[in-house]
Structures are given as structure tokens and as C-alpha cells.
Motif scaffolding. Structure first.
Motif, PDB file in Angstrom:
ATOM      1  N   SER A 173      -9.835   9.105  -5.752  1.00 59.31           N
ATOM      2  CA  SER A 173      -8.451   9.306  -5.865  1.00 59.31           C
ATOM      3  C   SER A 173      -8.423  10.823  -6.446  1.00 59.31           C
ATOM      4  CB  SER A 173      -7.578   8.252  -6.865  1.00 59.31           C
ATOM      5  OG  SER A 173      -8.326   8.619  -8.355  1.00 59.31           O
ATOM      6  N   GLU A 228     -16.172  -4.134  -0.858  1.00 58.21           N
ATOM      7  CA  GLU A 228     -14.830  -3.963  -1.536  1.00 58.21           C
ATOM      8  C   GLU A 228     -14.913  -4.136  -3.153  1.00 58.21           C
ATOM      9  OE1 GLU A 228     -10.836  -5.818  -0.492  1.00 58.21           O
ATOM     10  OE2 GLU A 228     -11.879  -7.487  -1.325  1.00 58.21           O
ATOM     11  N   MET A 251      -9.898  -1.991  -3.624  1.00 59.78           N
ATOM     12  CA  MET A 251     -10.545  -0.773  -3.083  1.00 59.78           C
ATOM     13  C   MET A 251     -11.568  -1.078  -1.855  1.00 59.78           C
ATOM     14  SD  MET A 251     -11.042   0.919  -6.633  1.00 59.78           S
ATOM     15  CE  MET A 251     -11.287   2.567  -6.364  1.00 59.78           C
ATOM     16  N   PRO A 252     -11.327  -0.621  -0.671  1.00 60.12           N
ATOM     17  CA  PRO A 252     -12.261  -0.892   0.227  1.00 60.12           C
ATOM     18  C   PRO A 252     -13.598  -0.078  -0.036  1.00 60.12           C
ATOM     19  CG  PRO A 252     -10.501   0.496   1.164  1.00 60.12           C
ATOM     20  CD  PRO A 252     -10.151   0.064  -0.288  1.00 60.12           C
ATOM     21  N   GLY A 312       0.935  -1.135   0.114  1.00 63.18           N
ATOM     22  CA  GLY A 312      -0.109  -0.162  -0.117  1.00 63.18           C
ATOM     23  C   GLY A 312       0.871   1.282  -0.168  1.00 63.18           C
ATOM     24  N   GLN A 334     -14.269   4.262   0.265  1.00 66.75           N
ATOM     25  CA  GLN A 334     -13.073   4.741  -0.255  1.00 66.75           C
ATOM     26  C   GLN A 334     -13.130   6.318  -0.736  1.00 66.75           C
ATOM     27  OE1 GLN A 334     -11.434   4.442  -3.847  1.00 66.75           O
ATOM     28  NE2 GLN A 334      -9.394   4.851  -3.313  1.00 66.75           N
ATOM     29  N   GLN A 335     -12.325   7.225  -0.326  1.00 68.85           N
ATOM     30  CA  GLN A 335     -12.553   8.444  -1.120  1.00 68.85           C
ATOM     31  C   GLN A 335     -11.936   8.464  -2.443  1.00 68.85           C
ATOM     32  OE1 GLN A 335     -13.816  11.220   0.464  1.00 68.85           O
ATOM     33  NE2 GLN A 335     -14.186   9.676   2.048  1.00 68.85           N
ATOM     34  N   ASP A 374      -0.813   7.591   1.547  1.00 69.01           N
ATOM     35  CA  ASP A 374      -1.906   8.454   1.383  1.00 69.01           C
ATOM     36  C   ASP A 374      -3.314   7.513   0.647  1.00 69.01           C
ATOM     37  OD1 ASP A 374      -0.655   7.630  -1.100  1.00 69.01           O
ATOM     38  OD2 ASP A 374      -0.793   9.836  -1.932  1.00 69.01           O
ATOM     39  N   SER A 375      -3.216   6.237   0.768  1.00 72.26           N
ATOM     40  CA  SER A 375      -4.249   5.374  -0.012  1.00 72.26           C
ATOM     41  C   SER A 375      -4.739   4.202   1.048  1.00 72.26           C
ATOM     42  CB  SER A 375      -3.783   5.039  -1.249  1.00 72.26           C
ATOM     43  OG  SER A 375      -4.751   4.257  -1.766  1.00 72.26           O
ATOM     44  N   THR A 376      -5.892   3.979   0.843  1.00 76.97           N
ATOM     45  CA  THR A 376      -6.319   2.767   1.668  1.00 76.97           C
ATOM     46  C   THR A 376      -6.563   1.529   0.667  1.00 76.97           C
ATOM     47  OG1 THR A 376      -8.662   3.454   1.205  1.00 76.97           O
ATOM     48  CG2 THR A 376      -7.804   3.986   3.360  1.00 76.97           C
ATOM     49  N   ASN A 377      -6.237   1.698  -0.332  1.00 77.07           N
ATOM     50  CA  ASN A 377      -6.092   0.657  -1.543  1.00 77.07           C
ATOM     51  C   ASN A 377      -4.939  -0.260  -1.179  1.00 77.07           C
ATOM     52  OD1 ASN A 377      -8.147   1.969  -2.725  1.00 77.07           O
ATOM     53  ND2 ASN A 377      -7.124   2.898  -4.489  1.00 77.07           N
ATOM     54  N   LEU A 378      -4.917  -1.647  -1.595  1.00 76.56           N
ATOM     55  CA  LEU A 378      -4.040  -2.600  -1.757  1.00 76.56           C
ATOM     56  C   LEU A 378      -3.631  -3.022  -3.100  1.00 76.56           C
ATOM     57  CD1 LEU A 378      -4.882  -4.912   1.404  1.00 76.56           C
ATOM     58  CD2 LEU A 378      -3.138  -3.163   1.303  1.00 76.56           C
TER      59      LEU A 378
END
Length: 194
Positions: free
Chosen positions: A130, A182, A123-124, A96, A127-128, A99-103
């Protein structure tokens, strides 16, 4: 580059393999024997013999042929290996960014010579979006599950499982997970991100 002289059969096999690769690439590029030979600094009959496996090119000749066809010498002499060509699903590791919650899971092997990269993105939910970005190259998305909102130059498209998108990366773009779960997608792009 070639096997020791005492193993003539292995040398002949290697010579034929190099010749086939040269011919296949030349045909794909729609280059004539004459144009390629001239650009490589060798004779047309010699290049023809090399392509048919009847003559082994010297290192100097092979470098010239490679330059004429726009590749490195390794293109003709390297054999594909599992480490260079295959990524095993059970070995996929996610990473990760701060600055991101993505994996992100790399689906392609690291190589300086490759022009594209493929990444599995998780992407959870919630998620905000990008940030809107632009850069040189192209991008391709395949939504495996969930749903994303893809914004291209101010126009938003909702992509669901099975949908794809292909666009120039110079177009201002952003994505967001719009599903209540997700979202998993495959991103393929040029140039490589990393």
C-alpha cells in the motif's frame, strides 16, 4: 422520552435505568456529585436522587447532566438495539476500492457517534504494498491468517497469524501481503475510515 403517566411502573424502571447510567458514567469519569451537579446547573441532592432512581430529571436537567459528563442525552435514554450494536457474520458484505485489490468487510455498524471502526481485510497473494500514509488517530491490526509486512516509519515488521500491531496513525505506515496465499486481518482504527 418516558412512558405515558398511566404506566407508573414503566416510568419508574426508566427513571432507575437513567439514574444508573448517570452514576456509572460519573464514576468512570471520576467526577464528584458536587462537581457534576454544579456543571449541570442542578443541586447536589437532586442529582443524588436522580442517580438512585428516586427522582426523574426534566429534559432540561438531563441535558445539563449530559453536557456536564460530555455525552448526548441519547446516551442515557437510548437502549441498545441489535441494528445499532450487532453485526451478523452471515450478513457480512465485502467491498473494494478502484485502486486496491483488497476486499473489505465492515465489522462495525455505521454511527456518527462512534469513534472507532473495525474492518475485515482480505489481501490477495502478491498484492503490491500500500502507499505510505499518515493521518490522525490510532490503528490496531490482528492477523488471522497469512502474513503481512508492516512498515512503520521506515522499519519493517513481519506479522504472522495471531500477531498484532498497535500504532499511532501519524507514523508513516504501509502494509503488504508477504505470504504466498491470501492474508486475512482485522483492522481497527480511529478515526473511522468512512
Amino acid at each position: 422520552m418516558f412512558p405515558p403517566p398511566d404506566n407508573k411502573e414503566q416510568a419508574a424502571v426508566a427513571t432507575r435505568a437513567i439514574g444508573r447510567k448517570i452514576r456509572a458514567l460519573r464514576h468512570r469519569l471520576k467526577r464528584t456529585l458536587e462537581d457534576t451537579a454544579t456543571a449541570a446547573g442542578i443541586s447536589k441532592p437532586f442529582l443524588s436522587q436522580v442517580e438512585r432512581g428516586q427522582a426523574a430529571p426534566s429534559i432540561t436537567s438531563l441535558v445539563g447532566i449530559a453536557r456536564a459528563l460530555g455525552v448526548t442525552v441519547q446516551y442515557f435514554v437510548d437502549t441498545p438495539t441489535e441494528a445499532g450494536s450487532v453485526c451478523r457474520g452471515n450478513e457480512l458484505k465485502y467491498f473494494g476500492f478502484a485502486d486496491s485489490t483488497n476486499l473489505f468487510g465492515r465489522l462495525t455498524n455505521l454511527s456518527d457517534s462512534r469513534k472507532l471502526e473495525a474492518i475485515l481485510v482480505k489481501m490477495p497473494a502478491g498484492q503490491q504494498p500500500s502507499e505510505v500514509t499518515t493521518h490522525a488517530g490510532e490503528e490496531f491490526l490482528y492477523v488471522m491468517s497469512g502474513e503481512i509486512s508492516l512498515t512503520l516509519e521506515g522499519t519493517t515488521f513481519v506479522l504472522q497469524a495471531g500477531d498484532t500491531a498497535h500504532y499511532e496513525s501519524t507514523v508513516p505506515h504501509a502494509w503488504a501481503n508477504t505470504a504466498g496465499e491470501e492474508t486475512v486481518l482485522v483492522w481497527v482504527g480511529t478515526p473511522r475510515l468512512f
